[in-house]
Design a protein around this motif. Structure first.
Motif, PDB file in Angstrom:
ATOM      1  N   LEU A  64      -5.368   7.790  -2.059  1.00 14.45           N
ATOM      2  CA  LEU A  64      -5.130   9.226  -2.051  1.00 14.45           C
ATOM      3  C   LEU A  64      -6.316   9.990  -1.468  1.00 14.45           C
ATOM      4  N   GLU A  65      -6.052  10.839  -0.496  1.00 11.68           N
ATOM      5  CA  GLU A  65      -7.084  11.772  -0.043  1.00 11.68           C
ATOM      6  C   GLU A  65      -7.100  12.955  -1.007  1.00 11.68           C
ATOM      7  N   HIS A  66      -8.283  13.557  -1.210  1.00  9.12           N
ATOM      8  CA  HIS A  66      -8.396  14.685  -2.132  1.00  9.12           C
ATOM      9  C   HIS A  66      -9.603  15.532  -1.772  1.00  9.12           C
ATOM     10  N   GLY A  67      -9.836  16.570  -2.558  1.00  9.34           N
ATOM     11  CA  GLY A  67     -10.926  17.489  -2.301  1.00  9.34           C
ATOM     12  C   GLY A  67     -12.275  16.919  -2.683  1.00  9.34           C
ATOM     13  N   TYR A  68     -13.318  17.538  -2.133  1.00 10.26           N
ATOM     14  CA  TYR A  68     -14.678  17.042  -2.319  1.00 10.26           C
ATOM     15  C   TYR A  68     -15.126  17.065  -3.780  1.00 10.26           C
ATOM     16  N   VAL A  90       0.853  -1.195   0.000  1.00 11.25           N
ATOM     17  CA  VAL A  90       0.000   0.000   0.000  1.00 11.25           C
ATOM     18  C   VAL A  90       0.887   1.243   0.000  1.00 11.25           C
ATOM     19  N   ILE A  91       0.570   2.166  -0.860  1.00 15.04           N
ATOM     20  CA  ILE A  91       1.147   3.513  -0.811  1.00 15.04           C
ATOM     21  C   ILE A  91      -0.010   4.467  -0.554  1.00 15.04           C
ATOM     22  N   VAL A  92       0.173   5.335   0.431  1.00 12.38           N
ATOM     23  CA  VAL A  92      -0.915   6.212   0.856  1.00 12.38           C
ATOM     24  C   VAL A  92      -0.401   7.642   0.975  1.00 12.38           C
ATOM     25  N   SER A  93      -1.258   8.589   0.665  1.00  8.59           N
ATOM     26  CA  SER A  93      -0.861   9.987   0.804  1.00  8.59           C
ATOM     27  C   SER A  93      -2.077  10.894   0.957  1.00  8.59           C
ATOM     28  N   ASN A  94      -1.892  11.921   1.764  1.00  6.40           N
ATOM     29  CA  ASN A  94      -2.833  13.036   1.850  1.00  6.40           C
ATOM     30  C   ASN A  94      -2.059  14.256   1.348  1.00  6.40           C
ATOM     31  N   PRO A  95      -1.937  14.412   0.032  1.00 10.91           N
ATOM     32  CA  PRO A  95      -1.045  15.424  -0.540  1.00 10.91           C
ATOM     33  C   PRO A  95      -1.688  16.804  -0.587  1.00 10.91           C
ATOM     34  N   ARG A 105      -5.542  29.481   7.303  1.00 12.40           N
ATOM     35  CA  ARG A 105      -4.664  30.654   7.256  1.00 12.40           C
ATOM     36  C   ARG A 105      -3.379  30.443   8.035  1.00 12.40           C
ATOM     37  N   PHE A 106      -3.400  29.548   9.029  1.00 12.13           N
ATOM     38  CA  PHE A 106      -2.263  29.349   9.914  1.00 12.13           C
ATOM     39  C   PHE A 106      -1.470  28.089   9.596  1.00 12.13           C
ATOM     40  N   GLU A 107      -2.019  27.223   8.763  1.00 13.71           N
ATOM     41  CA  GLU A 107      -1.350  25.968   8.459  1.00 13.71           C
ATOM     42  C   GLU A 107      -0.347  26.137   7.323  1.00 13.71           C
ATOM     43  N   PRO A 108       0.673  25.256   7.232  1.00 13.69           N
ATOM     44  CA  PRO A 108       1.700  25.409   6.193  1.00 13.69           C
ATOM     45  C   PRO A 108       1.102  25.315   4.793  1.00 13.69           C
ATOM     46  N   GLN A 109       1.240  26.371   4.009  1.00 17.09           N
ATOM     47  CA  GLN A 109       0.608  26.427   2.698  1.00 17.09           C
ATOM     48  C   GLN A 109       1.128  25.352   1.755  1.00 17.09           C
ATOM     49  N   THR A 110       2.404  24.998   1.882  1.00 15.16           N
ATOM     50  CA  THR A 110       2.959  23.983   0.985  1.00 15.16           C
ATOM     51  C   THR A 110       2.365  22.603   1.241  1.00 15.16           C
ATOM     52  N   ALA A 111       1.742  22.417   2.387  1.00 10.44           N
ATOM     53  CA  ALA A 111       1.076  21.145   2.677  1.00 10.44           C
ATOM     54  C   ALA A 111      -0.391  21.173   2.280  1.00 10.44           C
ATOM     55  N   LEU A 112      -0.894  22.359   1.932  1.00  5.26           N
ATOM     56  CA  LEU A 112      -2.300  22.510   1.576  1.00  5.26           C
ATOM     57  C   LEU A 112      -2.526  22.585   0.068  1.00  5.26           C
ATOM     58  N   THR A 113      -1.661  23.328  -0.622  1.00 12.09           N
ATOM     59  CA  THR A 113      -1.895  23.589  -2.043  1.00 12.09           C
ATOM     60  C   THR A 113      -0.649  23.316  -2.873  1.00 12.09           C
ATOM     61  N   ASP A 114      -0.869  22.945  -4.137  1.00  9.60           N
ATOM     62  CA  ASP A 114       0.244  22.771  -5.078  1.00  9.60           C
ATOM     63  C   ASP A 114       0.518  24.060  -5.840  1.00  9.60           C
ATOM     64  N   PHE A 115      -0.205  25.129  -5.470  1.00 10.73           N
ATOM     65  CA  PHE A 115      -0.095  26.443  -6.111  1.00 10.73           C
ATOM     66  C   PHE A 115      -0.439  26.362  -7.605  1.00 10.73           C
ATOM     67  N   ALA A 116      -1.298  25.392  -7.921  1.00 11.42           N
ATOM     68  CA  ALA A 116      -1.751  25.206  -9.307  1.00 11.42           C
ATOM     69  C   ALA A 116      -3.195  24.742  -9.268  1.00 11.42           C
TER      70      ALA A 116
END
Length: 275
Positions: free
Chosen positions: A232-236, A175-180, A196-207
């Motif tokens: 893979l976890e992802h958006g709704y 199993v390979i798992v990620s919440n990217p 607003r307070f969480e690390p942006q690089t862990a939230l968005t790929d800026f794309a």
């Protein structure tokens, strides 16, 4: 001012006011109920006001408290890592479901280590690896593993390019798992609430929110066993796009699962016929 007085006069929700009293004064829930008429010592009162000010400025309670519960366990968190959310528990459950006895799992972008540590504790027969590009995050993840007694191998690096990856890792994992990072760069939620307070690089790929998911789907087959799973976890609103990406990279039995709010939350697929 008494404990009861401070809770009543606080502009914060009562549950948060009580949590801050527990943090500042070391009070238990029982003490807050049975000793509400006691005065708050001056030193505790000063710290309490500073904590309340941080919360009123929007700082997440998890960062103020120094941790968050996940899968029934307390995980240390700080602004270097995302705050574990209940929705991600579905990802853990899917890993456990698809992990064979004595199986191997790799959690990429582990952050606080919540997924990897939980899997290691729930499935002590498994071999668990966790990696992250952020060395600060790995410090937190390692500490969570140590505090909770979880056997996890940690590695540093970007996705599959880590300091402990070798040719022997090819076709090794069940199993390979990620919440990217999957939030789109122009998503207004990035400027709201806890995000607003969480690390942006862990939230968005800026794309478009799918860059990291594409890379994971493209390279995961190099490291999955025959019949291994990618989760893979992802958006709704990304279920359809993620299913398409997995299909384009040779995965089959692709499925999107929903969370308790009936929103698409994770997509998984199996890799077969590796040549």
């Amino acid at each position: 001012m008494t404990l009861d007085d401070w809770i009543l006069q606080s502009p914060l929700p009562r549950i948060e006011a009580r949590m801050l009293l527990q943090k500042a004064g070391g009070y238990s829930r029982v003490q807050l109920i049975t000793q509400g008429a006691e005065a708050i010592p001056a030193d505790i009162f000063a710290w309490l006001d500073s904590l309340a000010e941080r919360r009123l400025n929007g700082e997440p309670m998890a960062y103020i408290m120094g941790g968050r519960e996940f899968y029934g366990r307390w995980f240390e968190v700080c602004p270097d890592v995302l705050i574990p959310r209940p929705e991600t528990e579905h990802l853990v459950e899917a890993v456990i479901e698809h992990l064979p006895k004595n199986g191997r799992v790799w959690d990429l972008g582990t952050g606080s280590g919540a997924v990897a540590v939980t899997v290691a504790l729930e499935r002590k027969d498994a071999e668990v690896r966790a990696s992250d590009i952020s060395r600060q995050a790995l410090v937190v993840a390692r500490r969570n593993a140590e505090n909770l007694g979880a056997a996890v191998e940690f590695a540093s690096g970007s996705w599959f390019d880590t300091d402990k990856t070798s040719s022997e890792d090819k076709y090794r994992f069940d199993v390979i798992v990620s919440n990217p990072p999957y939030i789109e760069a122009d998503d207004s939620h990035l400027n709201q609430g806890d995000l607003r307070f969480e690390p942006q690089t862990a939230l968005t790929d800026f794309a478009d929110g799918l860059t990291c998911i594409r890379e994971l789907a493209q390279r995961a087959p190099e490291f999955l066993k025959e019949g291994g799973w990618l989760l893979l976890e992802h958006g709704y609103n990304q279920g359809g796009a993620v299913r398409q990406i997995l299909s384009e990279n040779g995965f089959t039995e692709i499925e999107t699962r929903q969370d308790l709010a009936c929103l698409d939350r994770l997509t998984l697929g199996v890799r077969r016929h590796i040549e």
